[in-house]
Scaffold this motif. Structure first.
Motif, mmCIF file in Angstrom:
data_model
loop_
_atom_site.group_PDB
_atom_site.id
_atom_site.type_symbol
_atom_site.label_atom_id
_atom_site.label_comp_id
_atom_site.label_asym_id
_atom_site.label_seq_id
_atom_site.Cartn_x
_atom_site.Cartn_y
_atom_site.Cartn_z
ATOM 1 N N GLU A 187 0.873 -1.330 -0.108
ATOM 2 C CA GLU A 187 0.073 0.068 0.007
ATOM 3 C C GLU A 187 0.832 1.389 -0.078
ATOM 4 N N THR A 188 2.079 1.069 0.447
ATOM 5 C CA THR A 188 2.876 2.223 0.319
ATOM 6 C C THR A 188 4.453 1.830 -0.224
ATOM 7 N N PHE A 189 4.079 1.297 -1.322
ATOM 8 C CA PHE A 189 5.444 0.588 -2.183
ATOM 9 C C PHE A 189 6.251 1.640 -2.414
ATOM 10 N N LEU A 190 6.056 2.666 -3.084
ATOM 11 C CA LEU A 190 6.740 3.694 -3.747
ATOM 12 C C LEU A 190 7.390 4.535 -2.651
ATOM 13 N N GLU A 191 6.589 4.846 -1.665
ATOM 14 C CA GLU A 191 7.202 5.681 -0.535
ATOM 15 C C GLU A 191 8.152 4.874 0.384
ATOM 16 N N ASP A 192 7.900 3.589 0.502
ATOM 17 C CA ASP A 192 8.919 2.759 1.320
ATOM 18 C C ASP A 192 10.120 2.451 0.666
ATOM 19 N N LEU A 193 10.070 2.137 -0.727
ATOM 20 C CA LEU A 193 11.318 2.229 -1.526
ATOM 21 C C LEU A 193 12.189 3.241 -1.279
ATOM 22 N N LYS A 194 11.704 4.466 -1.411
ATOM 23 C CA LYS A 194 12.393 5.712 -1.384
ATOM 24 C C LYS A 194 13.021 6.124 0.042
ATOM 25 N N LYS A 195 11.917 5.809 1.047
ATOM 26 C CA LYS A 195 12.244 6.113 2.335
ATOM 27 C C LYS A 195 13.540 5.149 2.899
ATOM 28 N N PHE A 196 13.322 3.935 2.626
ATOM 29 C CA PHE A 196 14.191 3.012 3.248
ATOM 30 C C PHE A 196 15.450 2.481 2.347
ATOM 31 N N TYR A 197 15.322 2.774 1.157
ATOM 32 C CA TYR A 197 16.526 2.504 0.194
ATOM 33 C C TYR A 197 16.900 3.525 -0.735
ATOM 34 N N GLY A 198 16.331 4.783 -0.837
ATOM 35 C CA GLY A 198 16.582 5.560 -1.577
ATOM 36 C C GLY A 198 16.321 5.430 -3.172
ATOM 37 N N ILE A 199 15.578 4.502 -3.268
ATOM 38 C CA ILE A 199 15.179 4.188 -4.741
ATOM 39 C C ILE A 199 13.721 4.860 -5.298
ATOM 40 N N GLU A 200 14.038 5.627 -6.013
ATOM 41 C CA GLU A 200 12.731 6.314 -6.821
ATOM 42 C C GLU A 200 12.373 5.229 -7.816
ATOM 43 N N TYR A 201 11.213 4.682 -7.861
ATOM 44 C CA TYR A 201 10.557 3.698 -8.869
ATOM 45 C C TYR A 201 9.777 4.393 -9.775
ATOM 46 N N ARG A 202 9.911 4.179 -11.120
ATOM 47 C CA ARG A 202 8.910 4.482 -11.934
ATOM 48 C C ARG A 202 8.552 3.450 -13.007
ATOM 49 N N GLY A 203 7.394 3.039 -12.718
ATOM 50 C CA GLY A 203 6.675 2.334 -13.937
ATOM 51 C C GLY A 203 6.093 3.439 -14.732
ATOM 52 N N ASN A 204 5.779 2.695 -16.063
ATOM 53 C CA ASN A 204 5.427 3.472 -17.100
ATOM 54 C C ASN A 204 6.094 4.368 -17.516
ATOM 55 N N ALA A 205 7.398 4.324 -17.317
ATOM 56 C CA ALA A 205 8.520 5.588 -17.821
ATOM 57 C C ALA A 205 9.077 5.365 -19.070
ATOM 58 N N ASP A 206 9.436 6.488 -19.664
ATOM 59 C CA ASP A 206 10.181 6.438 -20.850
ATOM 60 C C ASP A 206 11.560 6.760 -20.742
ATOM 61 N N ALA A 207 12.603 5.725 -21.036
ATOM 62 C CA ALA A 207 13.932 5.997 -20.963
ATOM 63 C C ALA A 207 14.315 6.782 -22.172
ATOM 64 N N THR A 208 13.671 7.284 -23.005
ATOM 65 C CA THR A 208 14.137 8.070 -23.862
ATOM 66 C C THR A 208 13.976 9.481 -23.629
ATOM 67 N N CYS A 209 13.303 9.780 -22.758
ATOM 68 C CA CYS A 209 13.086 10.895 -22.417
ATOM 69 C C CYS A 209 12.720 11.235 -20.790
ATOM 70 N N MET A 210 13.818 11.260 -19.918
ATOM 71 C CA MET A 210 13.783 11.392 -18.641
ATOM 72 C C MET A 210 13.545 12.770 -18.110
ATOM 73 N N GLU A 211 12.903 13.169 -16.838
ATOM 74 C CA GLU A 211 12.795 14.608 -16.588
ATOM 75 C C GLU A 211 13.902 14.718 -15.484
ATOM 76 N N LEU A 212 15.032 14.774 -16.074
ATOM 77 C CA LEU A 212 16.060 15.016 -15.405
ATOM 78 C C LEU A 212 16.986 16.009 -15.990
ATOM 79 N N PRO A 213 17.979 16.667 -15.234
ATOM 80 C CA PRO A 213 18.712 17.737 -16.104
ATOM 81 C C PRO A 213 19.891 17.281 -16.734
#
Length: 200
Positions: A130-156
């Motif tokens: 129920e808190t999968f994404l939040e737990d990954l980031k909080k405990f392990y520093g992992i930001e997980y994105r499903g339905n993501a496009d590796a050709t156009c990441m929203e990063l600088p």
């Protein structure tokens, strides 16, 4: 399995309603590839530890690095290993939201029971569905994105220090692969390190 049959199965899964669910169920109950057989961890992790070896040889620091992975899979095994080796910040993506808390927790359990060479810590906290994404980031520093496009990441530009992918490139059409490589180039700075394993 004959690679032609496997390719046909992937094509069917990609083009039918509920194909993602059918793919998951076939791996879980027909081919029995899920959950991943992790024990012994030393052997199962060998291909991922090759990424670590490359990073340690060429990167400045794992602890300060921002790590990017595409093709994360169902259980985030690679990401959990990166955590064990000291990487604090990760972004892990898939074209579809495949990762499941139950499978990630199996990886966490197995990694916490076997010592690998040069690991600096072990995963301990269980992630909840129920808190999968939040737990990954909080405990392990992992930001997980499903339905993501590796050709156009929203990063600088130049935002990423380390990039890895394992048994993913061989599934990507040529033009899309070219676009992904261009995006990886944009995300890298002059000291970034890329490690890619291809399953022939």
């Amino acid at each position: 399995m004959d690679w032609r049959l496997k390719a046909l199965a992937f094509q069917i899964f990609d083009n039918v309603p509920l194909g993602d669910l059918m793919h998951y169920l076939s791996q879980r109950y027909i081919t029995k590839r899920l959950p991943r057989k992790i024990q012994p961890v030393f052997e199962t992790s060998s291909v991922f530890r090759q990424h670590i070896s490359v990073f340690k040889e060429y990167a400045d620091s794992l602890e300060k690095a921002f790590y990017f992975e595409f093709g994360a899979g169902y259980d985030l095994f690679s990401n959990m290993l990166m955590y064990c080796y000291g990487i604090e910040r990760q972004i892990s993506i898939d074209i579809k939201p495949l990762a499941k808390a139950t499978l990630v927790n199996l990886v966490i359990n197995d990694l916490s029971q076997e010592t690998l060479p040069e690991v600096v810590r072990f995963p301990k906290a269980i992630v909840r569905s129920e808190t999968f994404l939040e737990d990954l980031k909080k405990f392990y520093g992992i930001e997980y994105r499903g339905n993501a496009d590796a050709t156009c990441m929203e990063l600088p530009d130049g935002a990423v220090d380390l990039i890895a992918t394992t048994s993913t490139l061989e599934h990507i059409p040529h033009q899309t692969l070219k676009n992904i490589m261009q995006e990886c180039y944009r995300l890298c700075h002059k000291n970034s390190v890329i490690s890619m394993q291809i399953d022939y």
